[in-house]
Design a protein around this motif. Structure first.
Motif, short mmCIF file in Angstrom:
data_model
loop_
_atom_site.label_atom_id
_atom_site.label_comp_id
_atom_site.label_asym_id
_atom_site.label_seq_id
_atom_site.Cartn_x
_atom_site.Cartn_y
_atom_site.Cartn_z
N GLY B 189 0.83 -1.21 0.00
CA GLY B 189 0.00 0.00 0.00
C GLY B 189 0.86 1.25 0.00
N LEU B 190 1.94 1.22 0.80
CA LEU B 190 2.84 2.37 0.85
C LEU B 190 3.50 2.57 -0.51
CD1 LEU B 190 4.43 4.56 2.37
CD2 LEU B 190 6.06 2.79 3.04
N ALA B 191 3.98 1.47 -1.08
CA ALA B 191 4.62 1.58 -2.39
C ALA B 191 3.66 2.15 -3.42
CB ALA B 191 5.13 0.21 -2.83
N ALA B 192 2.44 1.62 -3.43
CA ALA B 192 1.47 2.08 -4.43
C ALA B 192 1.10 3.55 -4.18
CB ALA B 192 0.22 1.21 -4.39
N ALA B 193 0.99 3.92 -2.90
CA ALA B 193 0.64 5.31 -2.60
C ALA B 193 1.76 6.25 -3.02
CB ALA B 193 0.35 5.47 -1.11
N LEU B 194 3.00 5.85 -2.75
CA LEU B 194 4.13 6.68 -3.19
C LEU B 194 4.16 6.74 -4.71
CD1 LEU B 194 6.90 5.56 -0.69
CD2 LEU B 194 5.97 7.86 -0.94
N PHE B 195 3.88 5.59 -5.34
CA PHE B 195 3.88 5.54 -6.80
C PHE B 195 2.88 6.53 -7.38
CE2 PHE B 195 2.45 3.81 -10.85
CZ PHE B 195 3.66 3.58 -11.49
N THR B 196 1.67 6.56 -6.82
CA THR B 196 0.66 7.43 -7.42
C THR B 196 0.84 8.90 -7.04
OG1 THR B 196 -0.80 6.90 -5.61
CG2 THR B 196 -1.17 5.72 -7.65
N THR B 197 1.50 9.17 -5.88
CA THR B 197 1.62 10.58 -5.50
C THR B 197 2.98 11.19 -5.81
OG1 THR B 197 2.31 9.96 -3.28
CG2 THR B 197 -0.03 10.40 -3.61
N ILE B 274 -3.14 5.07 3.49
CA ILE B 274 -1.81 5.67 3.38
C ILE B 274 -1.82 6.82 2.38
CG2 ILE B 274 0.60 5.22 2.81
CD1 ILE B 274 0.10 2.33 3.75
N HIS B 275 -2.55 6.62 1.31
CA HIS B 275 -2.65 7.67 0.30
C HIS B 275 -3.19 8.97 0.92
CE1 HIS B 275 -4.41 9.83 -3.16
NE2 HIS B 275 -3.36 9.34 -3.80
N ALA B 276 -4.24 8.83 1.72
CA ALA B 276 -4.84 10.02 2.34
C ALA B 276 -3.83 10.73 3.25
CB ALA B 276 -6.07 9.61 3.15
N THR B 277 -3.04 9.95 3.98
CA THR B 277 -2.05 10.58 4.86
C THR B 277 -0.96 11.24 4.04
OG1 THR B 277 -2.34 8.52 6.04
CG2 THR B 277 -0.90 10.14 7.04
N LEU B 278 -0.55 10.56 2.99
CA LEU B 278 0.57 11.04 2.19
C LEU B 278 0.26 12.37 1.52
CD1 LEU B 278 3.30 9.78 1.83
CD2 LEU B 278 2.52 8.74 -0.28
N VAL B 279 -0.96 12.53 1.00
CA VAL B 279 -1.27 13.78 0.32
C VAL B 279 -1.43 14.93 1.31
CG1 VAL B 279 -2.32 12.80 -1.72
CG2 VAL B 279 -3.73 13.29 0.26
N SER B 280 -1.62 14.60 2.60
CA SER B 280 -1.78 15.69 3.56
C SER B 280 -0.43 16.15 4.13
CB SER B 280 -2.71 15.27 4.69
OG SER B 280 -2.11 14.26 5.45
N VAL B 281 0.65 15.47 3.74
CA VAL B 281 1.97 15.96 4.15
C VAL B 281 2.30 17.18 3.30
CG1 VAL B 281 4.43 15.47 4.20
CG2 VAL B 281 2.80 13.71 4.85
N SER B 282 2.49 18.29 3.97
CA SER B 282 2.75 19.51 3.22
C SER B 282 4.14 19.47 2.59
CB SER B 282 2.65 20.70 4.18
OG SER B 282 3.52 21.71 3.78
N PRO B 283 4.22 19.77 1.29
CA PRO B 283 5.51 19.70 0.60
C PRO B 283 6.56 20.59 1.26
CG PRO B 283 3.73 20.19 -0.93
CD PRO B 283 3.15 20.27 0.43
N SER B 284 6.10 21.68 1.89
CA SER B 284 7.08 22.62 2.44
C SER B 284 7.95 21.98 3.53
CB SER B 284 6.37 23.86 3.00
OG SER B 284 5.36 23.48 3.88
N LEU B 411 7.65 -3.11 -6.93
CA LEU B 411 6.61 -3.66 -6.08
C LEU B 411 5.22 -3.36 -6.65
CD1 LEU B 411 6.80 -5.27 -3.55
CD2 LEU B 411 6.61 -3.19 -2.20
N THR B 412 5.04 -2.10 -7.06
CA THR B 412 3.72 -1.71 -7.58
C THR B 412 3.39 -2.47 -8.86
OG1 THR B 412 4.23 0.48 -6.75
CG2 THR B 412 2.28 0.29 -8.11
N LEU B 413 4.41 -2.63 -9.71
CA LEU B 413 4.16 -3.31 -10.98
C LEU B 413 3.82 -4.77 -10.76
CD1 LEU B 413 6.65 -1.74 -13.54
CD2 LEU B 413 4.22 -1.26 -13.12
#
Ligand SMILES: Nc1ncnc2c1ncn2[C@@H]1O[C@H](COP(=O)(O)OP(=O)(O)OP(=O)(O)O)[C@@H](O)[C@H]1O
Ligand SMILES: [Mg+2]
Lengths: 360, 680
Positions: B189-197, B274-284, B411-413
């Motif tokens: 899930g982490l790999a896929a979330a990183l892959f998509t974001t 994980i995706h929801a958490t990842l997108v809420s991490v502010s890039p700054s 992993l995602t592939l």
């Protein structure tokens, strides 16, 4: 008192074990605009919500238009409220927002919209009818919120810091509009603010609150000129508050350096002496009957010049009409003041109030 | 039952007298309207309500014609008793309001009393029944012996497999499987979330879609596909035999197979969290780290990873709980490998049926599941979510280091390829004449299941699947809005009203989320097979089971939305003279439509795809799609099973898409809300 629009009869409100307001008693007459003024957290909003019925009192009685409404829910009280955030319904356009209250009270649709339209006309908002709240400016949103409240012809109209979301310029204009409207339509208004000048500008009467209690109430002039405590004095405009003690003598007096102030209070009483900056002026030489000091800093503010002066009784703020040049740092001066303009307040109540308050 | 309350009490049935007395007393007290009277009313009405349930519960002995009116002959609650119960609870709520609870708000008090009653009767009471079943003394009459039998048995705790033996206890099996599935799904899930974001590639969009597919698939369908691929006559197995001469074996049956199926099925859940958490991490934050000269890998390890740790923990615990609860895959692929969920099943339907032992397993399963749930709640409460600023801060997320990126992509592939293979197999399998032998395409499977013949008297629903399909669609459609409504109303209560015990109420409401389906099923069988509430074998019990189990999702979504909605909106409506009903309908409902849509979608999908919750509750009259499919699988009628599954999946996709369409329209409006709050 019987024809008062609103009466608070020793009302208290406790949240869990925290007493937010206690022993609040006041009355608002019909057609009167009364402000609740006080520092953050003193319970102004709580009092307003008690009037609205959004909170129920844990003690005391609330009477609106002659009816005891202490246990009547908000939706059945004949009040209306303008919220700090305006709370316009984002999914309804302007006219739907204004008609909402009428429709909620089962008025037929055509008539409700007709009344809403008239109200919008009255406030100069006719052109905005079909816009969503997100598509109008902050000042317009504020007026729509007022229209939405007014259209119900409430017994009492409530405002919770309605100007805090506007910029400084607009604030002055809108507060004048609110006052005009209130006078024109003869509205009964309770208005919450923490801005002293706002309260003074628009109110018939001001109620100053502190720590969930009423510190003092009266006309703006009363409160400014005859504050009952150092707190009120300080809150209503700038004031130098100097602690002192009444000295024995033929006539009891309070002495601040060279300045002697006669008083009726008993010798030995601890007092606060209130000196308004604009009442004092600076003599170039310290003479008899003045407080001697040295200029620490002078600031040029346009119409006025403001000085911070170090004296034996502490650093005092003095303001004077601006002269060609500012007094330089270190200049020795004498501060003179007409004793008639000085307020001497016995301190005991004040200290007792703070001591009894668990929040300290 | 026959004879109403009045008739019964007049004819002298003692059991009904207290209720009649309570009703009369409540009526008189309500006339008085003082606070003291309200307190007495509260006591009397609640007492009456409890008596209705308890007196019913005293029943159970065979009908005794000698004493037709004795307590023991009480039949189950009928309509009259139900209405009486509702009326008494309503009176109690009114009394609470008059006592000044929630500042005297009648609406809120009714909501509280009725939802508490639902929780008490349909969640708490069944669990208590399970405990009671466990506490029943053994045949020898000794309680301790009975308990020992149920809780200390070797089939629960045995560790033989470590010492080279054949089997371990079911507790260990469940735990190990859950942990292995939790770890694998979180990692993928982490790999896929990183892959998509974080990785720009043309596959991002399709990847997101593919990850969502398993969410609308009954879990065991993945297991079924694995059998078609790797079973003894699976296509991969036969291919390996033909080409490399590797003998077909039953390796897929056992923990490996269950693990693989659950991992494939549950990864989307981990991905979403994980995706929801990842997108809420502010890039700054990441930018700050890289301006401080941290390398890419260091930035990821010391900044990004710690920030999304709550999301990872959440994903792990959620998939762990789901793995514990899953019954389908262990049934289809378990072979001799038993976990607690399948253990309960075999203790109920198997040759060795023993309700006491089933209850023992249920208690153990419930305890583990609740412990994980508690951990999750505590974790989420103490680590407030990542920087949610509302202001869109610009900036670029840090680039990922090359080895990390390679790992993620690989992993995602692999996972994506597996998912596609699985779904390819499912679709092909539904059209194959006989999988493994004859791959020629046919519609026979669909026709078998969903045949319609134009008969003499109109259409005849000849396909074998129609009965269960109709029930499933009808009841899921009925249950979904009820589920969403209950969850959202509870959220409203918790978010917008102050009352004592609010936290406890919230926790109790959330708890049923952690109750594995098999446990609920067993508990319902034990609780609702006898008076006072006798509803096994009806459609009603299915609906109730879905509502009480899936209501927490509406609650969660609702709570999240309410916390974003300025409370002065409801207050404005109230001061404008609208009652709570109008406020809910005209202000809150339109603004909460996304939450409503999510809750309805989830409730619908969850009840259509579940197996564990319904397997003990279905009856020949009310059969469920999933249980019917499992029946086909047991008869190795794979083709028809798969065809039926495909129909379900396609239908669910259509339903979700339809509801999403509505949701999209609402999101457009939500933009306005945000904007107006910003300018305000
Ligand atoms: N629902 C509540 N529960 C507990 N305490 C509350 C609640 N509402 C208000 N209080 C407390 O009561 C006190 C008075 O609050 P109130 O909102 O009336 O202050 P205020 O004078 O309006 O302040 P501000 O100028 O900051 O708006 C505060 O200390 C606040 O924390
Ligand atoms: Mg306030």
């Amino acid at each position: 008192m019987s024809d008062s629009a609103l009466i608070f009869d020793s009302v208290g409100k406790t949240f869990g074990r925290f007493e937010a307001v206690r022993d609040i008693a006041f009355a608002v007459e019909t057609h009167e605009l009364v402000s609740l003024l006080g520092p953050s957290g003193c319970g102004k909003t709580t009092v307003l919500r008690l009037i609205a019925g959004l909170e129920m009192p844990t003690r005391g009685r609330i009477v609106i238009a002659g009816k005891d409404v202490s246990r009547v829910p908000a939706s059945e009280r004949n009040i209306a409220m303008v919220f700090q955030s305006y709370a316009l319904f984002p999914h309804m356009n302007v006219i739907e927002n204004v008609a909402y209250g009428l429709l909620a009270q089962r008025m037929n649709k055509a008539e409700a919209f007709e009344r809403a339209r008239r109200q919008l006309d009255l406030l100069g908002l006719a052109a905005l009818e079909t816009r969503l709240p997100s598509a109008i400016s902050g000042g317009q949103q504020q007026r729509v919120a007022v229209a939405r409240a007014l259209v119900l012809e409430p017994d009492v109209l409530l405002f919770d810091e309605p100007l805090s979301n506007l910029d400084a310029k607009l604030r002055r204009q809108v507060r004048e509009e609110i006052r005009d409207l209130q006078q024109r339509l003869g509205l009964t208004v309770v208005y919450v603010t923490h801005d002293q000048s706002e309260a003074m500008a628009i109110s018939d009467r001001v109620i100053v609150m502190r720590h969930g209690r009423i510190a003092q109430s009266g006309t703006p002039r009363d409160l400014y000129e005859r504050p009952a405590s150092a707190f009120v004095a300080d809150f209503m405009g700038d004031a130098n508050v100097v602690g002192a003690e009444v000295l024995p003598g033929a006539t009891p007096l309070v002495r601040l350096d060279g300045l002697e102030l006669p008083t009726d209070l008993a010798p030995g009483t601890a007092v606060d002496v209130v000196l308004r900056p604009e009442h004092m002026h600076l003599d170039r030489a310290a003479g008899a009957g003045t407080i001697a000091g040295k200029v620490r800093r002078g600031s040029y503010l346009g119409a006025l010049a403001e000085y911070r002066v170090d004296t034996a009784v502490g650093a005092l703020l003095v303001s004077e009409a601006a002269t060609a040049t500012l007094l330089a740092e270190g200049t020795p001066v004498g501060i003179a003041i007409d004793p008639a303009n000085v307020r001497i307040i016995a301190r005991s109540d004040e200290a007792a109030l703070s001591a009894a308050d668990p929040r300290f | 039952m026959n004879g109403g309350l009045l008739g019964l009490s007049l004819s002298g049935l003692a059991a009904t007298l207290p209720v009649a007395a309570a009703a009369l007393a409540a009526f008189l007290l309500t006339l008085r309207g003082t606070r003291g009277a309200a307190l007495v009313t509260l006591a009397v009405t609640l007492g009456g309500a409890v008596w209705v349930l308890v007196s019913g519960g005293l029943a159970g002995t065979p009908y005794d014609a000698e004493a037709p009116l004795s307590l023991a002959n009480q039949p189950a609650m009928g309509w009259g008793a139900t209405i009486t119960l509702i009326a008494l609870l309503g009176l109690a709520a009114g009394a609470l309001a008059r006592r000044g609870a929630m500042d005297g708000d009648a609406f809120g008090n009714h909501l509280l009393v009725f939802s508490s009653a639902v929780l008490a009767i349909f969640v708490l009471f069944p669990v208590v029944q399970v405990l009671q079943e466990v506490m029943r003394p053994a045949a020898s009459g000794s309680l301790a012996e009975g308990l020992a039998e149920r809780f200390l048995g070797k089939d629960l705790w045995g560790l033989d497999c470590l010492a080279g033996g054949k089997r371990c206890g079911m507790v260990w099996n469940s735990l190990w499987l859950g942990i292995a599935v939790g770890l694998a799904t979180t990692l993928i899930g982490l790999a896929a979330a990183l892959f998509t974001t974080r990785i720009r590639s043309p596959f991002t969009g399709p990847a997101r879609l593919v990850t969502l597919l398993p969410l609308v698939t009954p879990p065991f369908v993945v297991g079924l596909a694995l059998i078609l691929l790797f079973g003894r006559s699976g296509s991969v197995t036969l291919f390996m035999y033909d080409v490399f001469d590797i003998r077909p074996s039953r390796w897929i049956y056992g923990p490996q197979g269950v693990w693989l199926a659950q991992t494939l099925g549950l990864t989307p859940l981990a991905f979403m969290v994980i995706h929801a958490t990842l997108v809420s991490v502010s890039p700054s934050v990441e930018e700050a780290a890289s301006t401080l000269r941290a390398s890419r890998w260091r930035t990821f390890r010391t900044v990004t990873l710690p920030l999304i740790r709550p999301g990872l923990a959440n994903a792990f615990l959620l998939t762990f709980i789901e793995s514990l609860a899953d019954l389908g895959n262990p049934l289809v692929l378990g072979g001799g490998f038993r976990v607690l969920a399948s253990g309960i099943y075999f203790k109920i339907v198997g040759a060795q049926a023993d309700l006491g032992e089933a209850a023992g397993l249920a208690v153990v399963l419930l305890v583990i599941s609740l412990a994980a749930f508690l951990l999750q709640v505590l974790w989420l409460r103490n680590t407030s979510f990542v920087t949610v600023t509302g202001k869109g801060d610009g900036g670029q997320h840090a680039r990922l280091s090359v080895p990390l990126k390679t790992g993620i992509i690989a992993l995602t592939l692999v996972w994506g390829a597996l998912i596609l293979t699985v779904y390819g197999t499912i679709i092909l399998g539904s059209f194959a004449t006989l999988w493994g032998r004859d791959y020629s395409l046919t519609l026979a499977n669909y026709v078998d299941a969903f045949n319609v013949i134009a008969g003499e008297h109109g259409l005849v629903w000849a396909g074998g699947a129609w009965n269960s399909f109709g029930t499933t669609m009808m009841l899921a459609t009925l249950a979904a809005p009820l589920t969403a409504a209950l969850g959202l109303l509870m959220a409203y209560l918790i978010a917008r009203r102050r009352f004592t015990g609010r936290r406890t109420f919230e926790f109790a409401a959330m708890m049923s989320f952690a109750m594995p389906g098999t446990v609920i099923g067993l508990a319902y069988v034990l609780a609702f097979n006898t008076p006072p509430i006798e509803i096994t074998g009806t459609a009603f019990i299915l609906v109730i089971a879905f509502v009480s189990r899936n209501m927490p999702i509406g609650l969660r979504v609702g709570l999240a939305q309410f916390s974003q909605l300025d409370p002065s909106l409801d207050e404005a409506s109230t001061t404008l003279g609208a009652g709570p009903g109008t406020t809910l309908r005209r202000v809150l409902f339109p603004l909460l439509k996304p939450a409503v849509a999510t809750a309805v979608i989830y409730a619908f999908v969850a009840s259509v795809t579940t197996l564990s919750q319904v397997i003990f509750l279905v009856s020949p009259r009310y059969d469920w799609a999933t249980t019917y499919i499992i029946g086909l699988v047991e008869n190795t009628n794979y083709g028809r099973a798969i065809a039926y599954s495909v129909v379900l999946i396609v239908l669910l996709i259509l339903v979700v898409a339809l509801l999403q369409l509505i949701l999209r329209r609402v999101e457009f409006r939500r933009l306005d809300t945000n904007k107006s709050r910003e300018t305000a």
